[in-house]
Design a protein around this motif. Structure first.
Motif, PDB file in Angstrom:
ATOM      1  N   LEU A  54     -45.575 -11.342 -53.314  1.00 22.42           N
ATOM      2  CA  LEU A  54     -44.162 -11.015 -53.398  1.00 22.42           C
ATOM      3  C   LEU A  54     -43.810 -10.504 -54.797  1.00 22.42           C
ATOM      4  CD1 LEU A  54     -42.691 -14.054 -51.431  1.00 22.42           C
ATOM      5  CD2 LEU A  54     -43.066 -11.715 -50.626  1.00 22.42           C
ATOM      6  N   LEU A  55     -43.865 -11.399 -55.761  1.00 24.15           N
ATOM      7  CA  LEU A  55     -43.507 -11.029 -57.126  1.00 24.15           C
ATOM      8  C   LEU A  55     -44.708 -10.746 -58.005  1.00 24.15           C
ATOM      9  CD1 LEU A  55     -40.667 -13.665 -57.695  1.00 24.15           C
ATOM     10  CD2 LEU A  55     -40.444 -11.280 -56.955  1.00 24.15           C
ATOM     11  N   ASP A  56     -45.863 -11.332 -57.664  1.00 25.81           N
ATOM     12  CA  ASP A  56     -47.064 -11.101 -58.475  1.00 25.81           C
ATOM     13  C   ASP A  56     -48.288 -11.243 -57.593  1.00 25.81           C
ATOM     14  OD1 ASP A  56     -47.747 -13.867 -58.249  1.00 25.81           O
ATOM     15  OD2 ASP A  56     -46.376 -14.319 -59.890  1.00 25.81           O
ATOM     16  N   ASP A  57     -49.442 -11.073 -58.167  1.00 22.69           N
ATOM     17  CA  ASP A  57     -50.687 -11.110 -57.392  1.00 22.69           C
ATOM     18  C   ASP A  57     -51.291 -12.509 -57.298  1.00 22.69           C
ATOM     19  OD1 ASP A  57     -51.564 -11.496 -59.961  1.00 22.69           O
ATOM     20  OD2 ASP A  57     -52.714  -9.624 -60.099  1.00 22.69           O
ATOM     21  N   GLY A  58     -50.620 -13.516 -57.857  1.00 25.67           N
ATOM     22  CA  GLY A  58     -51.106 -14.882 -57.752  1.00 25.67           C
ATOM     23  C   GLY A  58     -52.264 -15.233 -58.669  1.00 25.67           C
ATOM     24  N   ARG A  59     -52.624 -14.336 -59.560  1.00 20.11           N
ATOM     25  CA  ARG A  59     -53.736 -14.625 -60.473  1.00 20.11           C
ATOM     26  C   ARG A  59     -53.344 -15.673 -61.510  1.00 20.11           C
ATOM     27  NH1 ARG A  59     -56.183  -8.630 -61.987  1.00 20.11           N
ATOM     28  NH2 ARG A  59     -56.870  -8.063 -59.860  1.00 20.11           N
ATOM     29  N   ASP A  60     -54.328 -16.405 -61.986  1.00 22.38           N
ATOM     30  CA  ASP A  60     -54.086 -17.385 -63.046  1.00 22.38           C
ATOM     31  C   ASP A  60     -53.743 -16.678 -64.347  1.00 22.38           C
ATOM     32  OD1 ASP A  60     -54.751 -19.440 -61.325  1.00 22.38           O
ATOM     33  OD2 ASP A  60     -56.855 -19.506 -61.979  1.00 22.38           O
ATOM     34  N   PRO A  61     -52.815 -17.235 -65.149  1.00 22.59           N
ATOM     35  CA  PRO A  61     -52.588 -16.696 -66.491  1.00 22.59           C
ATOM     36  C   PRO A  61     -53.888 -16.733 -67.296  1.00 22.59           C
ATOM     37  CG  PRO A  61     -50.881 -18.267 -65.889  1.00 22.59           C
ATOM     38  CD  PRO A  61     -51.938 -18.361 -64.834  1.00 22.59           C
ATOM     39  N   VAL A  62     -53.974 -15.880 -68.288  1.00 23.00           N
ATOM     40  CA  VAL A  62     -55.201 -15.775 -69.078  1.00 23.00           C
ATOM     41  C   VAL A  62     -55.576 -17.117 -69.693  1.00 23.00           C
ATOM     42  CG1 VAL A  62     -56.251 -14.716 -71.107  1.00 23.00           C
ATOM     43  CG2 VAL A  62     -54.879 -13.326 -69.557  1.00 23.00           C
ATOM     44  N   VAL A  63     -54.590 -17.833 -70.249  1.00 24.39           N
ATOM     45  CA  VAL A  63     -54.892 -19.100 -70.919  1.00 24.39           C
ATOM     46  C   VAL A  63     -55.446 -20.120 -69.924  1.00 24.39           C
ATOM     47  CG1 VAL A  63     -52.553 -20.024 -70.660  1.00 24.39           C
ATOM     48  CG2 VAL A  63     -54.017 -20.824 -72.530  1.00 24.39           C
ATOM     49  N   VAL A  64     -54.918 -20.118 -68.696  1.00 24.15           N
ATOM     50  CA  VAL A  64     -55.421 -21.033 -67.664  1.00 24.15           C
ATOM     51  C   VAL A  64     -56.822 -20.623 -67.228  1.00 24.15           C
ATOM     52  CG1 VAL A  64     -55.065 -21.900 -65.316  1.00 24.15           C
ATOM     53  CG2 VAL A  64     -53.108 -21.607 -66.854  1.00 24.15           C
ATOM     54  N   ASP A  65     -57.029 -19.338 -67.112  1.00 24.72           N
ATOM     55  CA  ASP A  65     -58.346 -18.829 -66.730  1.00 24.72           C
ATOM     56  C   ASP A  65     -59.406 -19.248 -67.741  1.00 24.72           C
ATOM     57  OD1 ASP A  65     -59.860 -17.375 -64.838  1.00 24.72           O
ATOM     58  OD2 ASP A  65     -59.931 -15.657 -66.189  1.00 24.72           O
ATOM     59  N   TYR A  66     -59.081 -19.099 -69.021  1.00 26.23           N
ATOM     60  CA  TYR A  66     -60.020 -19.513 -70.066  1.00 26.23           C
ATOM     61  C   TYR A  66     -60.240 -21.033 -70.046  1.00 26.23           C
ATOM     62  CZ  TYR A  66     -60.533 -15.021 -72.444  1.00 26.23           C
ATOM     63  OH  TYR A  66     -60.853 -13.729 -72.765  1.00 26.23           O
ATOM     64  N   ALA A  67     -59.173 -21.793 -69.830  1.00 31.59           N
ATOM     65  CA  ALA A  67     -59.289 -23.253 -69.789  1.00 31.59           C
ATOM     66  C   ALA A  67     -60.229 -23.695 -68.675  1.00 31.59           C
ATOM     67  CB  ALA A  67     -57.917 -23.886 -69.614  1.00 31.59           C
ATOM     68  N   LYS A  68     -60.073 -23.084 -67.479  1.00 35.05           N
ATOM     69  CA  LYS A  68     -60.947 -23.425 -66.357  1.00 35.05           C
ATOM     70  C   LYS A  68     -62.403 -23.063 -66.638  1.00 35.05           C
ATOM     71  CE  LYS A  68     -57.624 -23.013 -62.543  1.00 35.05           C
ATOM     72  NZ  LYS A  68     -57.299 -22.281 -61.288  1.00 35.05           N
ATOM     73  N   ALA A  69     -62.599 -21.963 -67.345  1.00 31.92           N
ATOM     74  CA  ALA A  69     -63.964 -21.505 -67.612  1.00 31.92           C
ATOM     75  C   ALA A  69     -64.659 -22.362 -68.660  1.00 31.92           C
ATOM     76  CB  ALA A  69     -63.936 -20.044 -68.057  1.00 31.92           C
ATOM     77  N   PHE A  70     -63.906 -22.751 -69.693  1.00 31.27           N
ATOM     78  CA  PHE A  70     -64.548 -23.410 -70.835  1.00 31.27           C
ATOM     79  C   PHE A  70     -64.502 -24.936 -70.801  1.00 31.27           C
ATOM     80  CE2 PHE A  70     -63.799 -19.189 -72.714  1.00 31.27           C
ATOM     81  CZ  PHE A  70     -65.080 -18.931 -73.175  1.00 31.27           C
ATOM     82  N   PHE A  71     -63.531 -25.521 -70.094  1.00 32.51           N
ATOM     83  CA  PHE A  71     -63.423 -26.981 -70.111  1.00 32.51           C
ATOM     84  C   PHE A  71     -64.699 -27.681 -69.636  1.00 32.51           C
ATOM     85  CE2 PHE A  71     -62.478 -30.919 -67.763  1.00 32.51           C
ATOM     86  CZ  PHE A  71     -62.160 -31.731 -68.842  1.00 32.51           C
ATOM     87  N   PRO A  72     -65.288 -27.299 -68.489  1.00 29.49           N
ATOM     88  CA  PRO A  72     -66.514 -28.011 -68.076  1.00 29.49           C
ATOM     89  C   PRO A  72     -67.634 -27.906 -69.097  1.00 29.49           C
ATOM     90  CG  PRO A  72     -65.638 -26.663 -66.286  1.00 29.49           C
ATOM     91  CD  PRO A  72     -64.905 -26.259 -67.521  1.00 29.49           C
ATOM     92  N   ILE A  73     -67.779 -26.725 -69.725  1.00 32.32           N
ATOM     93  CA  ILE A  73     -68.837 -26.546 -70.718  1.00 32.32           C
ATOM     94  C   ILE A  73     -68.566 -27.410 -71.939  1.00 32.32           C
ATOM     95  CG2 ILE A  73     -69.973 -24.870 -72.219  1.00 32.32           C
ATOM     96  CD1 ILE A  73     -69.201 -22.716 -70.164  1.00 32.32           C
ATOM     97  N   LEU A  74     -67.327 -27.356 -72.437  1.00 31.32           N
ATOM     98  CA  LEU A  74     -66.962 -28.146 -73.623  1.00 31.32           C
ATOM     99  C   LEU A  74     -67.108 -29.642 -73.349  1.00 31.32           C
ATOM    100  CD1 LEU A  74     -63.783 -26.167 -74.738  1.00 31.32           C
ATOM    101  CD2 LEU A  74     -65.980 -26.233 -75.926  1.00 31.32           C
ATOM    102  N   ALA A  75     -66.713 -30.072 -72.155  1.00 30.80           N
ATOM    103  CA  ALA A  75     -66.796 -31.501 -71.814  1.00 30.80           C
ATOM    104  C   ALA A  75     -68.243 -31.980 -71.786  1.00 30.80           C
ATOM    105  CB  ALA A  75     -66.128 -31.759 -70.465  1.00 30.80           C
ATOM    106  N   VAL A  76     -69.133 -31.179 -71.199  1.00 33.38           N
ATOM    107  CA  VAL A  76     -70.554 -31.550 -71.158  1.00 33.38           C
ATOM    108  C   VAL A  76     -71.132 -31.613 -72.562  1.00 33.38           C
ATOM    109  CG1 VAL A  76     -72.842 -30.772 -70.449  1.00 33.38           C
ATOM    110  CG2 VAL A  76     -70.957 -30.709 -68.821  1.00 33.38           C
ATOM    111  N   VAL A  77     -70.824 -30.602 -73.395  1.00 37.39           N
ATOM    112  CA  VAL A  77     -71.330 -30.589 -74.774  1.00 37.39           C
ATOM    113  C   VAL A  77     -70.817 -31.801 -75.541  1.00 37.39           C
ATOM    114  CG1 VAL A  77     -71.257 -29.351 -76.974  1.00 37.39           C
ATOM    115  CG2 VAL A  77     -71.626 -28.092 -74.848  1.00 37.39           C
ATOM    116  N   LEU A  78     -69.537 -32.126 -75.379  1.00 40.31           N
ATOM    117  CA  LEU A  78     -68.947 -33.268 -76.081  1.00 40.31           C
ATOM    118  C   LEU A  78     -69.612 -34.578 -75.682  1.00 40.31           C
ATOM    119  CD1 LEU A  78     -66.770 -34.423 -77.968  1.00 40.31           C
ATOM    120  CD2 LEU A  78     -65.234 -34.524 -75.994  1.00 40.31           C
ATOM    121  N   VAL A  79     -69.818 -34.779 -74.396  1.00 38.11           N
ATOM    122  CA  VAL A  79     -70.442 -36.021 -73.928  1.00 38.11           C
ATOM    123  C   VAL A  79     -71.889 -36.124 -74.415  1.00 38.11           C
ATOM    124  CG1 VAL A  79     -71.246 -37.248 -71.876  1.00 38.11           C
ATOM    125  CG2 VAL A  79     -68.950 -36.268 -71.927  1.00 38.11           C
TER     126      VAL A  79
END
Length: 264
Positions: free
Chosen positions: A36-61
């Motif tokens: 309707l108003l947009d294509d439903g894609r994630d904002p860039v900041v959310v996209d980056y968060a989803k991509a990097f959080f699992p990697i950062l969490a594993v490295v931290l642990v």
């Protein structure tokens, strides 16, 4: 190293919070607006968060509770550790500790005499140092005439010969290479400089308080250790070094493949 640790923790928690907030409050509305108003894609900041959080969490642990890499910058632990060695440190050998403040949350074990440990010295809390534990709580330690005494017993030494250094450790060529026994079956090598100038270097006697340890470098005349700044509180321990996974010393020609896999 401490600033890297702080940055890793901040980035991990920030990316995780962004991902969680989006999932709880914004993702559903974004899907409903799709087409309707947009294509439903994630904002860039959310996209980056989803991509990097699992990697950062594993490295931290892994880095905080399992094993952490360190680089040896000085000659204080020669010949056991050379300048340019990259080592792995067991982070749970002496208990699980929180990142940044190093507070122990689960007790697992305690250092033993002869362990090679990484710690933050009281005078330099932002730096990581590495030495060998020679004195346990309650021990009486003495060092005189290049001989280490533990509870009145002199450590057993065997002369191996003259040491030949290379690369940035070449300055130690000509030092005496010895095998030292702190008790039991464990032996390790140490370096001494045969000179009247070093005969009384670091000499003294100490009693190790409860909850603290006496640490020394294997390069006895090139080490800033407990002989000069006192005993090490258990709270400053970071872990037990157990493996050399790489060595790179440009002054010695680059990578020394023969050091890879050396156990400590």
């Amino acid at each position: 190293m401490k600033w890297f640790e702080i940055g890793l923790v901040v980035l991990t928690f920030a990316s995780g919070i962004i991902w969680l907030l989006d999932r709880l409050f914004f993702a559903k509305a974004r899907r409903e607006r799709a087409g309707l108003l947009d294509d439903g894609r994630d904002p860039v900041v959310v996209d980056y968060a989803k991509a990097f959080f699992p990697i950062l969490a594993v490295v931290l642990v892994l880095r905080s509770f399992v094993a952490e890499p360190f680089r040896i910058p000085s000659s204080s632990m020669m010949p056991t550790l050379l300048v340019g060695d990259f080592i792995l440190v067991n982070k749970f050998a002496y208990g699980l500790r929180l990142p940044i403040n190093n507070r122990k949350v689960v007790g697992i074990g305690l250092p033993e005499r002869g362990d090679v440990v990484v710690f933050r010295p009281p005078a330099y809390p932002d730096q990581d140092w590495i030495k060998r534990v020679v004195g346990l709580p309650g021990d009486h330690i003495a060092y005189r005439d290049n001989v280490l005494y533990v509870n009145g017993e002199a450590s057993a030494y065997q002369t191996i010969g003259q040491y030949v250094g290379k690369g940035r450790g070449e300055e130690m060529t000509g030092a005496t290479l010895l095998s030292e026994n702190l008790g039991g079956d464990g032996r390790h090598e140490v370096l001494e400089i045969e000179s009247p100038l070093f005969a009384s270097h670091g000499a003294g006697e100490w009693t190790v308080p409860e909850g603290e340890y006496f640490v020394m470098g294997d390069n006895r005349d090139r080490s800033d250790d407990s002989r000069f700044w006192g005993t090490l509180p258990e709270s400053q321990l970071r872990g037990k070094a157990f493996l050399v996974w790489m060595n790179f010393d440009g002054a010695a020609g680059g990578v020394d493949f023969g050091r890879i896999g050396t156990r400590l």
